[in-house]
Write an enzyme that holds these catalytic residues in place. Sequence first.
Site, short mmCIF file in Angstrom:
data_model
loop_
_atom_site.label_atom_id
_atom_site.label_comp_id
_atom_site.label_asym_id
_atom_site.label_seq_id
_atom_site.Cartn_x
_atom_site.Cartn_y
_atom_site.Cartn_z
CG ASP A 1 -0.28 0.10 2.53
OD1 ASP A 1 0.87 0.57 2.60
OD2 ASP A 1 -0.91 -0.26 3.54
CB ALA A 2 -0.03 4.82 -0.06
#
Lengths: 136, 136, 136, 136
Positions: free
Chosen positions: C15-16
């Site tokens: 994810d980010a």
Amino acid sequence: MSFAYHRTVRFADTDAAGVVYFANFLSLCHEAYEEALSAHGIDLARFFADTGIVVPIAKSSADYLRPLACGDKLRVTLRPALLSENSFAIDYEITRLGPPAKLAARVRTEHVSTSPRLRERVPLPPALTDWIARQQ
Amino acid sequence: MSFAYHRTVRFADTDAAGVVYFANFLSLCHEAYEEALSAHGIDLARFFADTGIVVPIAKSSADYLRPLACGDKLRVTLRPALLSENSFAIDYEITRLGPPAKLAARVRTEHVSTSPRLRERVPLPPALTDWIARQQ
Amino acid sequence: MSFAYHRTVRFADTDAAGVVYFANFLSLCHEAYEEALSAHGIDLARFFADTGIVVPIAKSSADYLRPLACGDKLRVTLRPALLSENSFAIDYEITRLGPPAKLAARVRTEHVSTSPRLRERVPLPPALTDWIARQQ
Amino acid sequence: MSFAYHRTVRFADTDAAGVVYFANFLSLCHEAYEEALSAHGIDLARFFADTGIVVPIAKSSADYLRPLACGDKLRVTLRPALLSENSFAIDYEITRLGPPAKLAARVRTEHVSTSPRLRERVPLPPALTDWIARQQ
């Protein structure tokens, strides 16, 4: 007239590049499709059980115009169109709301009405052709 | 007082067993957490860039009480609680709206405030302790 | 003796925050479970159709010890144990291969043998109790 | 000469229709791309940090020819081709191994070399043009 679906970008949508993973743009569009059908009274999961017909996606294409970050507010609009008695297409636009609003992606999916039992294409069920007609 | 987040189950959440994939129950809860922080004015993605502090999940646990199907309407409630100056927990309940409404899962996550630069635990940033205090 | 599954971390897992999304640690473990059953001759998808029995996950817990990044090489080991005639648990360890190798997570899932038709717990199918016995 | 990547379909890849969710066909291809770059000595995650250049996907298209079920053994082959000094395409074929083996999907992605700092297209880094040249 097109249908609009609103959605906030979540951590689970993103990847290590810090933005929405490219394949998840397609999931965002499918969510909008599910919501549009639901607003028309069609429940995709029960639809198959009731009619014995599935309408899988046969083709997709996408133009990714801007990256989308966690927390971005999105509007996904969609417009379906009949292709034949057995198939239809949906054109989607994903817009990152602003101000200013910016077009972030254009996506298209093509769906084919199929009978798993007969293993062949069959005419689109009336509920779907009715939905498509009303979105024009 | 707890925060409530509403969500419809999507095809992408489900697996070939016809119901939501077990790991996606945790994603539903994290979405609710992101929404709760956002409602309090905290943007998780920018939060890290601004403070240099991350609050990764150190533990999770889940009780899966009922299967969830595509199209189900859900309410996810959450309640955070301080564990120490460096850590907090969040207890979630996922309810399938009815009628009748049914509790579908209980989930708990524990988060630890960490400085990637220092490679050690650090006190929770005030914005988070304030959010936790207001949810009591 | 425990079963070992090898896997490289992919962009889609992350994810980010730049590392594997917490819920995806559970997916990695489920992949190892599917691979272990397959190595024992059990195909989960067909298993349900043949026996009419499902063994959904009733509980999960996870300790996330280290972040995992895109490209990391992982080994997931698992060890199942009977809990009752209707249920079993699996303990997993996710190790980031090195050198030096580092334990990255401990995960546990509990599974309950259920008949969707009868809507009640039923004894574990022999194929599963045999698999569990052989992994001891 | 094309690169081949092997993969088993997992529960997490599927949806309630019992087969791989359409967007996950694209993820399967991206995994193959990551593996091909890795086999050439390129680590996508570190690549960006070292060069300050990203090569996001600007377009994708897919023809979904056959459904894929949990447990299916797949081979994903890919062949990259330069489009300009700033961009390249990759053509993928996803084959469900048999016997008999059956082509399940054709996917194409187009990638554009970009400098986030300069906010404009830049020439492809030599490591990528070298990889593309060797795959011809």
